[in-house]
Scaffold this motif. Structure first.
Motif, PDB file in Angstrom:
ATOM      1  N   GLY A  18       0.719  -1.161   0.052  1.00 55.53           N
ATOM      2  CA  GLY A  18       0.131   0.004  -0.078  1.00 55.53           C
ATOM      3  C   GLY A  18       0.807   1.206  -0.015  1.00 55.53           C
ATOM      4  N   ARG A  19       0.196   2.333  -0.158  1.00 63.27           N
ATOM      5  CA  ARG A  19       0.975   3.539  -0.083  1.00 63.27           C
ATOM      6  C   ARG A  19       1.692   3.918   0.919  1.00 63.27           C
ATOM      7  N   THR A  20       1.055   3.522   2.364  1.00 64.76           N
ATOM      8  CA  THR A  20       1.697   4.074   3.746  1.00 64.76           C
ATOM      9  C   THR A  20       3.107   3.254   3.758  1.00 64.76           C
ATOM     10  N   SER A  21       3.068   1.922   3.456  1.00 62.12           N
ATOM     11  CA  SER A  21       4.217   1.252   3.697  1.00 62.12           C
ATOM     12  C   SER A  21       5.218   1.437   2.569  1.00 62.12           C
ATOM     13  N   ALA A  22       4.739   1.810   1.539  1.00 66.10           N
ATOM     14  CA  ALA A  22       5.669   2.094   0.379  1.00 66.10           C
ATOM     15  C   ALA A  22       6.261   3.631   0.874  1.00 66.10           C
ATOM     16  N   TYR A  23       5.622   4.397   1.339  1.00 63.15           N
ATOM     17  CA  TYR A  23       6.195   5.673   1.713  1.00 63.15           C
ATOM     18  C   TYR A  23       7.396   5.438   2.976  1.00 63.15           C
ATOM     19  N   MET A  24       6.664   4.305   3.845  1.00 60.79           N
ATOM     20  CA  MET A  24       7.897   4.230   4.848  1.00 60.79           C
ATOM     21  C   MET A  24       9.154   3.524   4.320  1.00 60.79           C
ATOM     22  N   LEU A  25       9.104   2.634   3.110  1.00 60.99           N
ATOM     23  CA  LEU A  25      10.198   1.994   2.635  1.00 60.99           C
ATOM     24  C   LEU A  25      11.205   3.187   2.024  1.00 60.99           C
ATOM     25  N   LYS A  26      10.497   4.003   1.411  1.00 60.12           N
ATOM     26  CA  LYS A  26      11.185   5.169   0.646  1.00 60.12           C
ATOM     27  C   LYS A  26      12.040   5.956   1.854  1.00 60.12           C
ATOM     28  N   GLN A  27      11.378   6.256   2.970  1.00 57.32           N
ATOM     29  CA  GLN A  27      11.906   6.919   3.964  1.00 57.32           C
ATOM     30  C   GLN A  27      13.152   6.103   4.543  1.00 57.32           C
ATOM     31  N   ILE A  28      12.684   4.996   4.586  1.00 54.83           N
ATOM     32  CA  ILE A  28      14.128   4.179   5.227  1.00 54.83           C
ATOM     33  C   ILE A  28      15.208   4.086   4.429  1.00 54.83           C
ATOM     34  N   LEU A  29      14.960   3.800   2.861  1.00 58.01           N
ATOM     35  CA  LEU A  29      16.089   3.698   1.849  1.00 58.01           C
ATOM     36  C   LEU A  29      16.707   5.284   1.863  1.00 58.01           C
ATOM     37  N   ASP A  30      16.048   6.133   2.006  1.00 54.95           N
ATOM     38  CA  ASP A  30      16.763   7.484   1.740  1.00 54.95           C
ATOM     39  C   ASP A  30      17.630   7.730   3.045  1.00 54.95           C
ATOM     40  N   ALA A  31      17.180   7.357   4.300  1.00 55.64           N
ATOM     41  CA  ALA A  31      17.934   7.437   5.632  1.00 55.64           C
ATOM     42  C   ALA A  31      19.057   6.700   5.310  1.00 55.64           C
ATOM     43  N   HIS A  32      19.126   5.606   4.609  1.00 52.42           N
ATOM     44  CA  HIS A  32      20.420   4.712   4.741  1.00 52.42           C
ATOM     45  C   HIS A  32      21.256   5.153   3.252  1.00 52.42           C
ATOM     46  N   GLY A  33      20.930   6.139   2.559  1.00 51.38           N
ATOM     47  CA  GLY A  33      21.717   6.599   1.535  1.00 51.38           C
ATOM     48  C   GLY A  33      21.351   5.688   0.342  1.00 51.38           C
ATOM     49  N   GLY A  34      20.151   5.023   0.185  1.00 52.28           N
ATOM     50  CA  GLY A  34      19.517   4.516  -0.870  1.00 52.28           C
ATOM     51  C   GLY A  34      19.813   2.894  -0.875  1.00 52.28           C
ATOM     52  N   LYS A  35      20.837   2.440  -0.066  1.00 55.16           N
ATOM     53  CA  LYS A  35      21.096   1.080   0.175  1.00 55.16           C
ATOM     54  C   LYS A  35      20.746   0.674   1.626  1.00 55.16           C
ATOM     55  N   LEU A  36      19.951  -0.503   1.566  1.00 60.48           N
ATOM     56  CA  LEU A  36      20.088  -1.032   2.943  1.00 60.48           C
ATOM     57  C   LEU A  36      20.903  -2.039   3.434  1.00 60.48           C
ATOM     58  N   PRO A  37      21.248  -2.114   4.916  1.00 59.72           N
ATOM     59  CA  PRO A  37      22.177  -3.046   5.358  1.00 59.72           C
ATOM     60  C   PRO A  37      21.903  -4.465   4.831  1.00 59.72           C
ATOM     61  N   ASP A  38      23.048  -5.130   4.954  1.00 59.74           N
ATOM     62  CA  ASP A  38      22.654  -6.628   4.469  1.00 59.74           C
ATOM     63  C   ASP A  38      21.696  -7.372   5.297  1.00 59.74           C
ATOM     64  N   ASP A  39      21.726  -6.792   6.597  1.00 55.98           N
ATOM     65  CA  ASP A  39      20.848  -7.646   7.407  1.00 55.98           C
ATOM     66  C   ASP A  39      19.593  -7.277   7.646  1.00 55.98           C
ATOM     67  N   VAL A  40      18.991  -6.341   6.678  1.00 58.43           N
ATOM     68  CA  VAL A  40      17.692  -5.426   6.565  1.00 58.43           C
ATOM     69  C   VAL A  40      17.094  -6.219   5.350  1.00 58.43           C
ATOM     70  N   HIS A  41      15.916  -6.698   5.561  1.00 58.69           N
ATOM     71  CA  HIS A  41      15.182  -7.350   4.387  1.00 58.69           C
ATOM     72  C   HIS A  41      13.905  -6.697   4.345  1.00 58.69           C
ATOM     73  N   VAL A  42      13.585  -6.760   2.990  1.00 61.69           N
ATOM     74  CA  VAL A  42      12.130  -6.313   2.711  1.00 61.69           C
ATOM     75  C   VAL A  42      11.448  -7.292   2.300  1.00 61.69           C
ATOM     76  N   ALA A  43      10.183  -7.744   2.544  1.00 65.54           N
ATOM     77  CA  ALA A  43       9.347  -8.634   2.294  1.00 65.54           C
ATOM     78  C   ALA A  43       7.865  -8.258   2.100  1.00 65.54           C
ATOM     79  N   PHE A  44       7.238  -8.783   0.880  1.00 70.88           N
ATOM     80  CA  PHE A  44       5.850  -8.787   0.657  1.00 70.88           C
ATOM     81  C   PHE A  44       5.455 -10.194   0.413  1.00 70.88           C
ATOM     82  N   ALA A  45       4.352 -10.378   1.378  1.00 73.29           N
ATOM     83  CA  ALA A  45       3.582 -11.504   1.361  1.00 73.29           C
ATOM     84  C   ALA A  45       2.368 -11.574   0.471  1.00 73.29           C
TER      85      ALA A  45
END
Length: 306
Positions: A18-45
C-alpha cells in the motif's frame, strides 16, 4: 534526536503493497543513502487475492528505488516439513493471481476465516514472513511495520510486548507521520480521485507528469489491496463488484466449496453478486473516494499487523 528511519539489523521491513508502507520504505532507503544494510530485508507476502494494481506497485517500487523485495507465498502448515518448504519465494511474474495460496490454506483448515477468526493475515502473511526470516538463520529480529502516527489504536496494539521472536518497530509513528504526509508524498496537491481517474483513463504513463514520484498505486481507498476482504463493509464490497464484475466470484466459490462456511455471518458472497446484478447502481457515485488509507499488512481493512 536520532533518525527513526535508520533501522538496525537484523530486521524485516513488512511491505504491505500500500501507499503508507511504500512511503515508509522510501524514507528508510533515503535514511540509509539508498541502500539497506545486508541484514535488513524487505518482504511482501502475496495471498493470491491481492489486486493486480498492488502487485504492479510493489514491483515498480522495487525497480524504481533499486531495492530487493522478497515476494513470499504460503505453501503448507505441516510442521513436519522444513521451514523453507512451508513457503515459496516467487517474483512479480510468477506470483499467484487466482487465490492459490489462500485456497490451499482454506482447504487445509476446512473452513473460511471470518471477522472473529481472522486467521488469513496471521497464516498467509505474518507466519510466512516469520518462516522467511528463520530460513535465513535469524532467531531474533526487528519487525518494521508501516503504521502511521494517526492510527492510534493500531499503534498501541503493536507497541505491546509479544511472545514472538521479534520486536516491533514503528518508524512512521516515531516520526509522527500522518496520512497527510503520505498523500503529499504521492499526490502533491492532487486528490486521490484525480490520480486514479487519470491512471484509468489516460494510462499509467500519464502519471509521470502529474505526480511527485511519477507513479502511484492507482486504487481508491475503498478498493484496498485484498480484492474482496470480508472486513470491508457490504456497501463497499457491492461497489467493488459493480465497478469490477467478477471480483467476488472466488470468495463465493470458497464459501460453496472448500470453505464450508461464510466469510461474513450476515450474508454470503453469492448474495452480494446477485444483488449487484439486480440493483447495480444502488451504491454508485463515488461515495468512498476519500476513505482512509490504512494499508499495513492485509490491505486497507485488516486490523492485524505483523
Amino acid at each position: 534526536m536520532s533518525n527513526p528511519y535508520l533501522i538496525q539489523g537484523p530486521a524485516l521491513i513488512s511491505f504491505s503493497g500500500g501507499r503508507t508502507s511504500a512511503y515508509m520504505l522510501k524514507q528508510i532507503l533515503d535514511a540509509h543513502g539508498g541502500k539497506l544494510p545486508d541484514d535488513v530485508h524487505v518482504a511482501f507476502a502475496n495471498t493470491g487475492k491481492e489486486r493486480e494494481e498492488t502487485l504492479r506497485f510493489v514491483n515498480e517500487c522495487a525497480q524504481r528505488w533499486g531495492v530487493k523485495v522478497h515476494w513470499l507465498e504460503f505453501r503448507s502448515r505441516k510442521t513436519s516439513l522444513p521451514i523453507k518448504d512451508r513457503f515459496a519465494e516467487v517474483t512479480f511474474e510468477t506470483a499467484a493471481r487466482s487465490g492459490e495460496p489462500f485456497e490451499t490454506l482454506i482447504r487445509d483448515k476446512g473452513f473460511t476465516p471470518n471477522a472473529t477468526m481472522r486467521w488469513c493475515t496471521a497464516e498467509l502473511k505474518v507466519r510466512v514472513m516469520k518462516w522467511f526470516m528463520q530460513s535465513l538463520g535469524y532467531k531474533n529480529w526487528t519487525n518494521v511495520i508501516g503504521l502511521r502516527h494517526d492510527e492510534g489504536h493500531r499503534v498501541a496494539k503493536s507497541r505491546k510486548p509479544n511472545k514472538e521472536c521479534w520486536d516491533n518497530s514503528l518508524p512512521l509513528d516515531d516520526a509522527k507521520a500522518s496520512q497527510r504526509d503520505v498523500f503529499r508524498f504521492w499526490f502533491g496537491k492532487l486528490s486521490i480521485s484525480d490520480v486514479v481517474n487519470a491512471c484509468r483513463t489516460l494510462g499509467g504513463n500519464a502519471l509521470t507528469a502529474l505526480l511527485p514520484q511519477g507513479f502511484d498505486l492507482g486504487l481508491f481507498g475503498f478498493e484496498g489491496n485484498c480484492d474482496g476482504c470480508m472486513l470491508k463493509a457490504r456497501a463497499k464490497l457491492w461497489e467493488i463488484e459493480r465497478t469490477k464484475p467478477g471480483t467476488l466470484q472466488w470468495w463465493s466459490d470458497m464459501e460453496n466449496g472448500p470453505g464450508k462456511g461464510r466469510f461474513v455471518t450476515e450474508y454470503s458472497y453469492a448474495e452480494l453478486i446477485r444483488d449487484v446484478r439486480t440493483q447495480p447502481d444502488l451504491f454508485a457515485g463515488g461515495l468512498f473516494d476519500n476513505d482512509p488509507d490504512m494499508d499495513a499488512e492485509c490491505g486497507t481493512w485488516c486490523g492485524e499487523a505483523a
